[in-house]
Design an enzyme around this catalytic site. Structure first.
Site, PDB file in Angstrom:
ATOM      1  N   ASP A 170       0.797  -1.240   0.000  1.00 36.12           N
ATOM      2  CA  ASP A 170       0.000   0.000   0.000  1.00 36.12           C
ATOM      3  C   ASP A 170       0.824   1.281   0.000  1.00 36.12           C
ATOM      4  OD1 ASP A 170      -2.264  -1.491   0.081  1.00 36.12           O
ATOM      5  OD2 ASP A 170      -2.533  -1.339   2.244  1.00 36.12           O
ATOM      6  N   ARG A 296     -18.011  -2.117 -17.162  1.00 35.09           N
ATOM      7  CA  ARG A 296     -17.628  -3.350 -16.477  1.00 35.09           C
ATOM      8  C   ARG A 296     -16.799  -3.015 -15.241  1.00 35.09           C
ATOM      9  NH1 ARG A 296     -20.625  -4.944 -19.782  1.00 35.09           N
ATOM     10  NH2 ARG A 296     -20.402  -6.624 -21.308  1.00 35.09           N
ATOM     11  N   ARG A 476      19.770   9.862 -33.510  1.00 36.08           N
ATOM     12  CA  ARG A 476      20.981  10.180 -32.742  1.00 36.08           C
ATOM     13  C   ARG A 476      21.710  11.411 -33.291  1.00 36.08           C
ATOM     14  NH1 ARG A 476      23.435   6.335 -29.519  1.00 36.08           N
ATOM     15  NH2 ARG A 476      22.259   4.425 -29.241  1.00 36.08           N
TER      16      ARG A 476
END
Length: 787
Positions: A170, A296, A476
């Site tokens: 937690d 859901r 790069r």
């Protein structure tokens, strides 16, 4: 203030544990990484010649005694580093809450001469340990009166020392930035969210996800930040009156913006401002009734506690385990029981009870409805997370946005690193909130020169946090050969500030652009760099975006390789990692995977060293651990190549072990970003954009922006405990340009740790630790690098 004697370095090997007995137990809810902590305590204890005991089944085992308290050896903790949960078991114990139970526990410990306890658990377990310590002398006297122990024992074992480590998914313990298990729990949550997002996308669904955290919203908050959730409910920050309307408006607005899915995250302890529970079912019903969205609910439950610990948790737990043994060796009857923890990137010791009291204060503040206070008491990192989330999740209507009339360009430079996209998203959204127009540059400086630049909106970066690689494209190429063309593009698009997200090339690029200021006025604008490279080789920052994801990839692969090796028996694997000349990935990967050796450029090695490693492995094959793991950084030595080391080991190990080699390659640059990288990228980039706004205001004169001082070209990095802006000009002296690494690197201090845990004798400077600090209530403006 440290006294003069503190200036002499303090070495681990000079501290002796001879004659001491240390017992380690895990208690309360389990958490991934507890085993790594147990392993570090055991090996460190044995290393300093102390006796080390396991106490099985937490406090229950301490009360029951008998074969629940067992002396252990080096091999006892082999192969547990990669296992989730706790191998020594944990139980909720009623009897330890009674004095009789504690009396029995004291008797069991004294019989074995144990007066040093290392407790790994949550705040309940640690509070129990402290009470036990306070009662100790009384318990011994009572045992003596009952004739169970003699007066000699009362004298000999007069004091009990306790050191705690917080293992709790937690992250609800005040005083620690991260508790053991939190990062792994975030990994589980993010894996689930990423998976759910693909199905929600297909069906245009709304998902309500319930995550753990009865009294603490950390997991909910950080996972919401890491996946860009539409709404989050946490106990510390209940929604305002009428939140139902606000939330539904927000969800339907997002749908109108062509967003095909909504994610709502609910902490199991979520409440409204009247302290009434907000459940995931309640949220679902609300969305269905008001909006009719297909919705859901997914409750993650104990999935979050399970699975293998992340690289971060293994390294955190190993560092803390070592620190715990150190604290026990130095403890006196007068030092308070302490917890070892990490603040920023620094191991610290804090008085156990101060932390517990502060943790209880938070709960009290929440019960009494003082929610702002609760958020503040949770500490800087929690507050930062909340503020960043609020900043990035809700777009203000255009009418309410300020108009700054500034244009800011954002680009990626260097090799791809996981988390770059999270950084771009945060930059774009914070920039828009601050009133700027944000331009995205495609394909780095090369694309910039070619005019591949376009305005980017709030909605364009939706869903970017979980994407690996670089969506903008990255190269790069350095700007020096395109200066003329880049200046043209800056003029044409009226760019007033630059934000570069990238690795060592980004740093070199900014140096080149600032050098070109005397020739081109276009480059006299604020420029900031956010470090993003898997190699973690940028000067001025302890961490860079992408390194954590790469480390997890290496660790996962090493776990699998170790498994294959322990099946075949007597096999040694040589694994080559990336990093250029920087040994960060090899060294930290070795620490997290429990390797036997790591060859890096920063610590020169010769044939004698290779010989010693072979002999060490030969010895190891005589024990029950019949496998070896050796990591090698790709550029650690031009002659001792991976093939050379493989052939040397194969020849020298003939008849004892056989060898295999594995080059990990570009898989280290890919993959979905880890929670740490998403979060770090998001926060550091938001802060960088706020710096740009401040600099733009400071340098705007007579209708134009003009910045040509060193402090207007900065790198934002994390240093120990703080996020700091450093002029790139000042970082030059700290850089080894030939090998593209910083001259001083903090993680080299952890190198002996890996060696000790692999059973090598070595010197370990621990001068940094041992200062007992206090849990400070932090002033409002204190901003740290707590991630």
């Amino acid at each position: 203030s440290r006294s003069a004697m503190d200036h002499q370095p303090k070495f681990f090997e000079n501290l002796s544990g001879a004659g001491k007995a240390i017992a380690v137990l895990t208690s309360g809810g389990d958490a991934q990484g507890m085993n790594a902590a147990v392993r570090a305590v055991v090996r460190m204890g044995i290393y300093v010649n102390a006796k080390v005991y396991f106490i099985y089944e937490g406090y229950q085992g301490m009360v029951d005694g008998a074969d629940n308290i067992v002396e252990v050896s080096w091999e006892s903790v082999s192969s547990i580093l990669q296992v989730g949960g706790t191998v020594i078991g944990s139980a909720r114990c009623k009897s330890f809450r009674t004095r009789e139970g504690r009396l029995q526990a004291a008797f069991n410990l004294v019989q074995r001469g144990i007066t040093n306890l290392c407790v790994i658990g949550g705040d309940g377990s640690l509070t129990g340990a402290n009470l036990f310590r306070e009662e100790w002398s009384g318990l011994l006297e009572e045992l003596a009166q009952k004739g169970k122990i003699d007066a000699e024992a009362v004298k000999k074992y007069a004091y009990l020392n306790i050191v705690g480590m917080v293992g709790s998914i937690d992250n609800d313990f005040c005083g620690t930035d991260m508790t053991i298990g939190t990062d792994s729990a975030l990994h589980r949550i993010i894996e689930v969210v990423d998976a759910i997002m693909t199905t929600a996308q297909s069906h245009q669904r709304t998902f309500v996800l319930e995550v753990m955290g009865r009294h603490c919203g950390y997991l909910a908050l950080v996972s919401a930040l890491a996946c860009g959730a539409d709404w989050v409910f946490i106990p510390e920050y209940p929604p305002e009156e009428g939140w139902e309307d606000t939330m539904c408006v927000k969800l339907s607005e997002n749908r109108a913006r062509k967003k095909r899915l909504n994610i709502i995250i609910v902490a199991e302890g979520a409440i409204d401002c009247h302290n009434k529970a907000i459940t995931s079912e309640k949220v679902k019903d609300l969305v269905v009734q008001r909006l009719g969205f297909d919705t859901r609910v997914t409750i993650l439950g104990h999935v979050q506690r399970g699975g293998t610990p992340s690289a971060f948790d293994r390294i955190l737990a190993s560092r803390m385990g070592v620190e715990a043994v150190l604290a026990l060796l130095e403890a006196t009857p007068d030092t308070p029981a302490c917890v070892v923890s990490l603040s920023g990137n620094q191991a610290v010791r804090l008085p156990l009870m101060e932390c517990v009291q502060m943790t209880q204060e938070v709960q009290k503040a929440m019960d009494e409805g003082r929610f702002l206070e609760a958020v503040r008491l949770r500490g800087r990192s929690f507050e930062n997370n909340l503020n960043t989330y609020k900043l990035l999740s809700h777009k203000k209507p255009d009418a309410e946005l300020p108009k700054s009339n500034f244009n800011v360009a954002v680009l990626n430079v260097g090799a791809p690193a996981a988390g770059m996209n999270a950084a771009v998203r945060a930059a774009v959204r914070v920039g828009i909130t601050e009133g700027h127009k944000i331009f995205a540059v495609i394909d780095g400086f090369e694309g910039f020169a070619r005019g591949k630049i376009k305005e980017i909106s709030w909605g364009d970066v939706g869903g970017w946090t979980g994407q690996g690689g670089s969506i903008l494209g990255t190269k790069r190429t350095l700007p020096a050969k395109y200066l003329e063309k880049i200046a043209d593009q800056m003029r044409t698009n009226n760019i007033n500030a630059l934000m570069v997200i990238g690795g060592f090339e980004a740093y070199l690029g900014l140096l080149e652009l600032s050098a070109a200021r005397e020739k081109y006025d276009e480059f006299c604008v604020p420029m900031v760099m956010v470090p993003a490279t898997v190699s973690n080789n940028v000067p001025g920052s302890d961490f860079s975006i992408g390194a954590d994801t790469a480390l997890n990839t290496i660790t996962d692969t090493c776990d699998r390789i170790k498994q294959s090796a322990s099946g075949t028996k007597r096999r040694v694997f040589i694994i080559e990692t990336m990093g250029g000349y920087c040994g960060y990935l090899a060294n930290m990967g070795a620490l997290a995977a429990g390797a036997d050796a790591a060859y890096i450029f920063e610590e020169q090695f010769d044939i004698r060293e290779l010989q010693a490693n072979v002999e060490h492995l030969t010895e190891k094959m005589k024990t029950s651990i019949q496998r070896g793991l050796v990591l090698r950084n790709e550029n650690c030595n031009e002659n001792y190549t991976t093939d050379f080391i493989y052939q040397l080991y194969s020849e020298e190990g003939k008849g004892v072990f056989d060898c295999r080699k594995n080059v990990l390659g570009h898989m280290q640059q890919g993959g979905a970003p880890s929670p740490f990288d998403r979060n770090f990228g998001t926060k550091i980039s938001a802060k960088a954009m706020q710096w740009i706004s401040k600099k733009l205001k400071e340098t705007y004169r007579k209708g134009k922006v003009f910045a040509n001082t060193d402090d207007s070209v900065c790198l934002l990095g994390m240093r120990r405990r703080n996020l700091v802006f450093q002029p790139v000009a000042e970082l030059k002296s700290e850089t080894d340009f030939v090998h593209r690494i910083p001259k001083e690197q903090w993680w080299l201090k952890l190198r002996p740790l890996m060696k000790i845990l692999a059973k090598y004798k070595t010197s370990y400077d621990v001068s940094d630790s041992g200062q007992l600090e206090h849990v400070a209530m932090l002033p409002k403006e204190a901003e740290t690098g707590a991630i």
